[in-house]
Design an enzyme around this catalytic site. Structure first.
Site, PDB file in Angstrom:
ATOM      1  N   LYS A  93       0.836  -1.193   0.000  1.00 16.13           N
ATOM      2  CA  LYS A  93       0.000   0.000   0.000  1.00 16.13           C
ATOM      3  C   LYS A  93       0.879   1.254   0.000  1.00 16.13           C
ATOM      4  O   LYS A  93       0.640   2.190  -0.766  1.00 16.13           O
ATOM      5  CB  LYS A  93      -0.925  -0.018   1.224  1.00 16.13           C
ATOM      6  CG  LYS A  93      -2.049   0.967   1.125  1.00 16.13           C
ATOM      7  CD  LYS A  93      -3.318   0.480   1.789  1.00 16.13           C
ATOM      8  CE  LYS A  93      -4.466   1.402   1.395  1.00 16.13           C
ATOM      9  NZ  LYS A  93      -5.703   1.105   2.075  1.00 16.13           N
ATOM     10  N   LYS A 133      -6.154 -18.657 -12.889  1.00 17.13           N
ATOM     11  CA  LYS A 133      -6.522 -19.006 -11.511  1.00 17.13           C
ATOM     12  C   LYS A 133      -7.896 -18.403 -11.163  1.00 17.13           C
ATOM     13  O   LYS A 133      -8.145 -17.232 -11.443  1.00 17.13           O
ATOM     14  CB  LYS A 133      -5.460 -18.448 -10.554  1.00 17.13           C
ATOM     15  CG  LYS A 133      -5.712 -18.831  -9.131  1.00 17.13           C
ATOM     16  CD  LYS A 133      -4.789 -18.129  -8.159  1.00 17.13           C
ATOM     17  CE  LYS A 133      -5.273 -18.424  -6.751  1.00 17.13           C
ATOM     18  NZ  LYS A 133      -4.717 -17.654  -5.702  1.00 17.13           N
ATOM     19  N   LYS A 165     -11.897 -13.887  -7.291  1.00 20.80           N
ATOM     20  CA  LYS A 165     -12.921 -12.839  -7.345  1.00 20.80           C
ATOM     21  C   LYS A 165     -12.439 -11.660  -8.165  1.00 20.80           C
ATOM     22  O   LYS A 165     -13.196 -11.046  -8.893  1.00 20.80           O
ATOM     23  CB  LYS A 165     -13.252 -12.368  -5.929  1.00 20.80           C
ATOM     24  CG  LYS A 165     -14.187 -13.299  -5.201  1.00 20.80           C
ATOM     25  CD  LYS A 165     -14.689 -12.690  -3.906  1.00 20.80           C
ATOM     26  CE  LYS A 165     -13.655 -12.733  -2.797  1.00 20.80           C
ATOM     27  NZ  LYS A 165     -13.328 -14.080  -2.306  1.00 20.80           N
TER      28      LYS A 165
HETATM   29  P1  ADP Z   1      -9.841 -14.441  -4.218  1.00 18.78           P
HETATM   30  O1  ADP Z   1      -8.588 -14.586  -5.055  1.00 18.78           O
HETATM   31  O2  ADP Z   1     -11.030 -14.938  -4.936  1.00 18.78           O
HETATM   32  O3  ADP Z   1     -10.011 -13.045  -3.662  1.00 18.78           O
HETATM   33  P2  ADP Z   1      -9.027 -15.073  -1.564  1.00 18.78           P
HETATM   34  O4  ADP Z   1      -7.739 -14.364  -1.737  1.00 18.78           O
HETATM   35  O5  ADP Z   1     -10.084 -14.477  -0.691  1.00 18.78           O
HETATM   36  O6  ADP Z   1      -9.657 -15.404  -2.995  1.00 18.78           O
HETATM   37  O7  ADP Z   1      -8.709 -16.547  -1.082  1.00 18.78           O
HETATM   38  C1  ADP Z   1      -9.092 -17.132   0.145  1.00 18.78           C
HETATM   39  C2  ADP Z   1      -8.425 -18.484   0.240  1.00 18.78           C
HETATM   40  O8  ADP Z   1      -8.804 -19.320  -0.879  1.00 18.78           O
HETATM   41  C3  ADP Z   1      -6.886 -18.405   0.191  1.00 18.78           C
HETATM   42  O9  ADP Z   1      -6.371 -19.240   1.194  1.00 18.78           O
HETATM   43  C4  ADP Z   1      -6.514 -18.899  -1.179  1.00 18.78           C
HETATM   44  O10 ADP Z   1      -5.310 -19.582  -1.152  1.00 18.78           O
HETATM   45  C5  ADP Z   1      -7.664 -19.819  -1.562  1.00 18.78           C
HETATM   46  N1  ADP Z   1      -7.915 -19.709  -3.014  1.00 18.78           N
HETATM   47  C6  ADP Z   1      -8.453 -18.672  -3.659  1.00 18.78           C
HETATM   48  N2  ADP Z   1      -8.539 -18.891  -4.988  1.00 18.78           N
HETATM   49  C7  ADP Z   1      -8.030 -20.132  -5.198  1.00 18.78           C
HETATM   50  C8  ADP Z   1      -7.831 -20.957  -6.363  1.00 18.78           C
HETATM   51  N3  ADP Z   1      -8.198 -20.542  -7.578  1.00 18.78           N
HETATM   52  N4  ADP Z   1      -7.276 -22.162  -6.188  1.00 18.78           N
HETATM   53  C9  ADP Z   1      -6.910 -22.586  -4.947  1.00 18.78           C
HETATM   54  N5  ADP Z   1      -7.062 -21.867  -3.834  1.00 18.78           N
HETATM   55  C10 ADP Z   1      -7.614 -20.656  -3.937  1.00 18.78           C
END
Ligand code: ADP
Ligand code: TRP
Length: 325
Positions: free
Chosen positions: A113, A192, A195
């Site tokens: 940030k 991957k 969101k």
């Molecule tokens: P996003 O990328 O959708 O914002 P988050 O960062 O909130 O997801 O991820 C929350 C948890 O889910 C983390 O521990 C992350 O490692 C796991 N995670 C998120 N997306 C994936 C994915 N495509 N494959 C495996 N694990 C994931």
């Protein structure tokens, strides 16, 4: 083994969140002791409150519904909401009193940030100390987390070791258990699933909407006859998440033979996903219809978590002279 993890209430979980994180947490619930909490105090540092004052409350409750519907068993593990254990915030201050600025300045969320020239809140800066208090308050020794949180577990260990060094053995030093990267779930565009890329399929999507999203998964335009390598194909990878070993082998053989259309594989994917998720979807609807039951589970979880956190807080207070030994 005492396992603990915190889950931020960030909205509807997608397939990546489930296979990459939630499922792996839940698999550890049968350990000697397991604590899972919804990290609403941490979410307070990022929540978009323009959406109304009860937004965080709703997200927190939804996260509890999601975890319970996906198999978290409150008879095995302690499930609670972070802010229901105020002892942790007090422990956080005790740790902060002697936390070097430099240690937190190196932490990536704050550093990123700052490097973008944005001004950061104190909450973001001290985020890793609250996380350390979360962990130390329950004498956790194993903390399952995603790769991005490993640095925070290191901070926790540093703070615990330095407190123990100064005041005598007080805290248990935890270890991170990094979630399996093998579970990296591809999204509807083959990248991957995330969101932030808008390529997600949610776990609790209704069946028709899910099938629609599956149909829209982007594929290449190679001819049907051409044999294809299954392992590098994101449609096949998604299928494998939900399918039995026999179903996987069968589809892999079809890929290698060629002579199939992606449309038919998508139908199969929607079928196995639906079979897999129907139970949790029903369970969630049932819990949603009985919110009092969920509140009872969270209240019982908080009571049990508080009992432990109170014991550890006392130990820390006695060690550093805030309470007579
Ligand atoms: P996003 O990328 O959708 O914002 P988050 O960062 O909130 O997801 O991820 C929350 C948890 O889910 C983390 O521990 C992350 O490692 C796991 N995670 C998120 N997306 C994936 C994915 N495509 N494959 C495996 N694990 C994931
Ligand atoms: N910071 C973690 C995340 O964003 C959530 C969290 C808060 C946590 N406190 C914790 C995880 C304690 C493990 C242990 O994912």
């Amino acid at each position: 083994m005492r396992v603990l993890s915190g889950i931020q209430p960030t909205g509807r979980p997608h397939w990546g969140n489930y296979f990459g994180a939630i499922r792996q947490y839940i698999q550890l619930q049968s350990e000697e002791k397991a604590y899972y909490f919804i990290a609403n105090l941490h979410a307070l540092t990022t929540i978009d409150d323009r959406q109304g004052a009860n937004r965080l409350e709703q997200l927190t409750f939804d996260a509890a519904l999601d975890l319970l519907a996906l198999g978290l068993d409150p008879n095995q593990a302690t499930l609670f909401v972070q802010s229901d254990v105020p002892e942790v915030s007090e422990l956080c201050w005790i740790l902060m009193a002697r936390t070097p600025m430099g240690l937190l300045e190196r932490c990536h969320a704050y550093k990123e940030k700052k490097s973008k020239g944005l001004s950061a809140d104190v909450g973001l800066f001290t985020y890793p100390v609250l996380m350390a208090a979360d962990i130390l308050a329950y004498d956790a020794d194993v903390v399952p987390v995603g790769e991005d949180q490993v640095q925070h577990i290191e901070v926790c260990r540093d703070l615990a070791a330095s407190f123990n060094h100064r005041f005598g053995d007080t805290f248990v030093l935890p270890k991170a258990k990094v979630l399996e990267d093998a579970a990296r779930v591809p999204g509807t565009d083959g990248e991957k699933m995330s969101k932030s890329y808008g390529n997600t399929i949610e776990v609790f999507e209704d069946p028709a909407a899910m099938r629609k999203k599956v149909k829209r998964i982007k594929m290449d335009s190679r001819p049907m006859e051409e044999p294809k390598a299954p392992d590098s194909d994101h449609l096949y990878q998604l299928f494998c998440l939900f399918a039995t070993p026999e179903e996987r082998d069968e589809l892999a053989a079809l890929y290698r033979r060629g002579g199939f259309g992606y449309g038919q594989v998508k139908e199969q994917l929607a079928d196995v996903a639906d079979r897999f998720l129907a139970g949790p979807r029903e369970k969630r609807a049932e819990l949603e219809a009985h919110p009092d039951r969920v509140r009872e589970i969270l209240a019982a979880g908080a009571a049990s978590a508080r009992a432990k956190a109170t014991e550890v807080l006392r130990r820390a207070q006695e060690a550093c002279g805030l309470r007579p030994a």
